[in-house]
Enzyme design. Structure first.
Site, short mmCIF file in Angstrom:
data_model
loop_
_atom_site.label_atom_id
_atom_site.label_comp_id
_atom_site.label_asym_id
_atom_site.label_seq_id
_atom_site.Cartn_x
_atom_site.Cartn_y
_atom_site.Cartn_z
N ARG A 90 25.10 86.57 58.95
CA ARG A 90 23.69 86.52 58.63
C ARG A 90 23.45 87.82 57.67
O ARG A 90 22.82 87.86 56.88
CB ARG A 90 22.95 86.49 59.68
CG ARG A 90 21.39 86.45 59.36
CD ARG A 90 20.45 86.15 60.44
NE ARG A 90 19.26 86.13 60.04
CZ ARG A 90 17.99 85.60 60.91
NH1 ARG A 90 18.26 85.35 62.18
NH2 ARG A 90 16.80 85.66 60.31
N ASN A 144 20.94 75.34 60.93
CA ASN A 144 20.48 75.67 59.45
C ASN A 144 21.85 75.84 58.77
O ASN A 144 22.72 76.10 59.07
CB ASN A 144 19.77 76.92 59.46
CG ASN A 144 18.07 76.63 59.85
OD1 ASN A 144 17.75 75.66 59.65
ND2 ASN A 144 17.68 77.75 60.64
N CYS A 164 13.48 70.73 63.05
CA CYS A 164 12.82 72.20 62.66
C CYS A 164 11.71 72.35 63.47
O CYS A 164 10.99 71.54 63.75
CB CYS A 164 12.90 72.45 61.25
SG CYS A 164 12.35 73.87 60.59
N HIS A 194 12.52 73.68 55.11
CA HIS A 194 12.24 74.76 54.63
C HIS A 194 11.68 74.85 53.13
O HIS A 194 11.62 75.70 52.67
CB HIS A 194 13.29 75.76 54.85
CG HIS A 194 13.59 75.99 56.18
ND1 HIS A 194 14.68 77.07 56.40
CD2 HIS A 194 13.36 75.75 57.23
CE1 HIS A 194 14.63 77.18 57.75
NE2 HIS A 194 13.92 76.40 58.28
N TYR A 244 8.55 79.48 53.91
CA TYR A 244 9.39 79.54 53.24
C TYR A 244 9.24 79.34 51.68
O TYR A 244 9.96 79.70 50.76
CB TYR A 244 10.79 78.39 53.36
CG TYR A 244 11.35 78.81 54.94
CD1 TYR A 244 12.45 79.67 55.07
CD2 TYR A 244 10.76 78.42 55.88
CE1 TYR A 244 12.92 80.24 56.16
CE2 TYR A 244 11.35 78.70 57.25
CZ TYR A 244 12.12 79.57 57.37
OH TYR A 244 13.12 79.96 58.58
#
Length: 424
Positions: A90, A144, A164, A194, A244
């Protein structure tokens, strides 16, 4: 009822356990299996899970294992919460796109594509093993990028629904601001995972009074601050975009901001270290307050509601209404039927059926169609591999869209993900 959680060693898991314990009348679990190859961490969280169940008087049994095949036999549902490469991957997703002047984020843009490429093959392998062991089990995906992962599962013929926590988070926040019970708030939630907008905030159900104008008039500043967008954006749109959308509506400002502060991955890694130390305390028998800062707020309530709807007795009465990621099947007529959208749906044992939606304004429909085209290419790259497929997916993404940028990002993506991509 038996539930299995793949990725049970996640620091998210106590949030899920707390929801299972509190909402046991909604979802009566007899056995909960936590599955994770990180056995030391798994045992730590499994022990905490048992203490949480005991504190709240839950009669269910919590077991832990690294063996996926045997552990999902007889499971009614399998919940996926994976992070391939962990926080280290990440951190890379959030870092190297910035070198090209692009948003560094783990679920959208170039970083989101990297995560999809690492994740989809692993999820498909897990799902196939679940199908061989237990073909009737529902797969609930919280991994995700949820939209792409859920589309991969559905195209491979799995009984899958994506989940989500954005919608349930909005529901709870709006209810508190409007002094209304959360159950009385129905969202006209439309878009892709998102990439969604709240087009209405209705009281009592899909046909109820729309409280969105009141919400924006009375609480616009608070909502905008939470989204980190100017109040004027909400007033001019007349809707509430998801957090987002900030990466699209304020891309350059976000890139500048990300270059001046520690990455979210670094923050979460430090938080996880602290959480694991707390979890190791044998006196701890509830989720710690720190977990709320980790992310995933209301995740457990959403998971319980979805699992309960999918596994209900099928008796008379209305199906549950919940925001999920599922096949489009004509709901948004400008998208292919097999696109995965995030909308309100009626959910029962046969699965989700999206509610009808009003015609989506071109201002939103254009971006949805654009990102759906990117997701087509991203999924193709994730399943079949190849540098050219990665390049085309990046070129198609609205946050990239330039030849030189796509070339540079492709080189960086492959360089940082070689250990996770068998074909690279």
């Amino acid at each position: 009822m038996k539930l299995a959680v793949v990725g049970g060693g996640s620091t998210y898991t106590p949030e899920l356990i707390d929801g299972f314990a509190r909402l046991r009348d909604t979802l009566p679990i007899g056995e909960l299996v936590l599955i994770d190859p990180a056995t030391e961490r798994l045992e730590l969280i499994g022990a905490l899970a048992r203490r949480i169940f005991a504190r709240q008087g839950h009669p269910g049994r919590v077991t832990t294992t690294a063996d996926l095949g045997a552990s999902v036999e007889g499971a009614d549902a399998v919940l996926l919460q994976l992070r391939i490469g962990g926080q280290a991957a990440r951190l890379q997703d959030e870092t190297w796109p910035l070198e090209c002047g692009c948003v560094g984020q783990e679920t959208t843009g170039a970083g989101g594509l990297a995560k999809a490429l690492r994740t989809v093959p692993v999820v498909l392998d897990i799902a196939e093993r679940v199908r061989r062991a237990n073909p009737d089990a529902w797969i609930i995906d919280f991994t995700n990028p949820v939209g792409i992962v859920t589309r991969a599962l559905l195209q491979a013929g799995h009984k899958a629904v994506g989940l989500c926590n954005v919608a349930i988070g909005f529901q709870r926040k709006f209810a508190a601001l409007l002094d209304v019970a959360p159950a009385d708030i129905h969202l006209d939630h439309v878009g892709l995972n998102h990439l969604t907008w709240e087009l209405g905030v209705r009281k009592g159900g899909p046909d109820g009074e729309d409280l969105l104008p009141r919400l924006l008039a009375e609480h616009g500043e608070a909502v905008a601050a939470d989204l980190r967008l100017p109040r004027a954006v909400l007033d001019r749109l007349g809707v509430v975009p998801s957090y987002y959308l900030r990466y699209f509506y304020a891309h350059d400002a976000v890139v500048r901001e990300l270059g001046t502060k520690p990455s979210r991955a670094a923050e979460v890694a430090a938080m996880e270290k602290e959480l694991l130390a707390l979890y190791a305390d044998p006196a701890l028998d509830e989720k710690p307050e720190l977990l709320a800062r980790r992310g995933g707020a209301f995740y457990s309530e959403a998971a319980v509601d979805l699992a309960a709807a999918l596994l209900g007795d099928g008796g008379p009465g209305p199906a549950a209404l919940q925001v999920v990621n599922t096949r489009n099947d004509g709901t948004l007529p400008f998208l292919p039927d097999d696109a995965v959208i995030e909308v309100q749906a009626r959910v029962d044992r046969s699965g989700p059926v999206p509610l009808a939606t009003a015609r989506l304004d071109p201002l939103y429909a254009g971006l949805v169609a654009h990102v759906t085209a990117y997701e087509d290419l991203a999924l193709d790259a994730a399943v079949r591999g190849g540098r050219e497929r990665v390049f085309k997916a990046l070129l198609a993404h609205p946050l990239v869209g330039q030849f030189d940028l796509a070339e540079g990002l492709t080189d960086r993506l492959l360089a940082h993900n070689k250990e996770h991509l068998a074909w690279a």
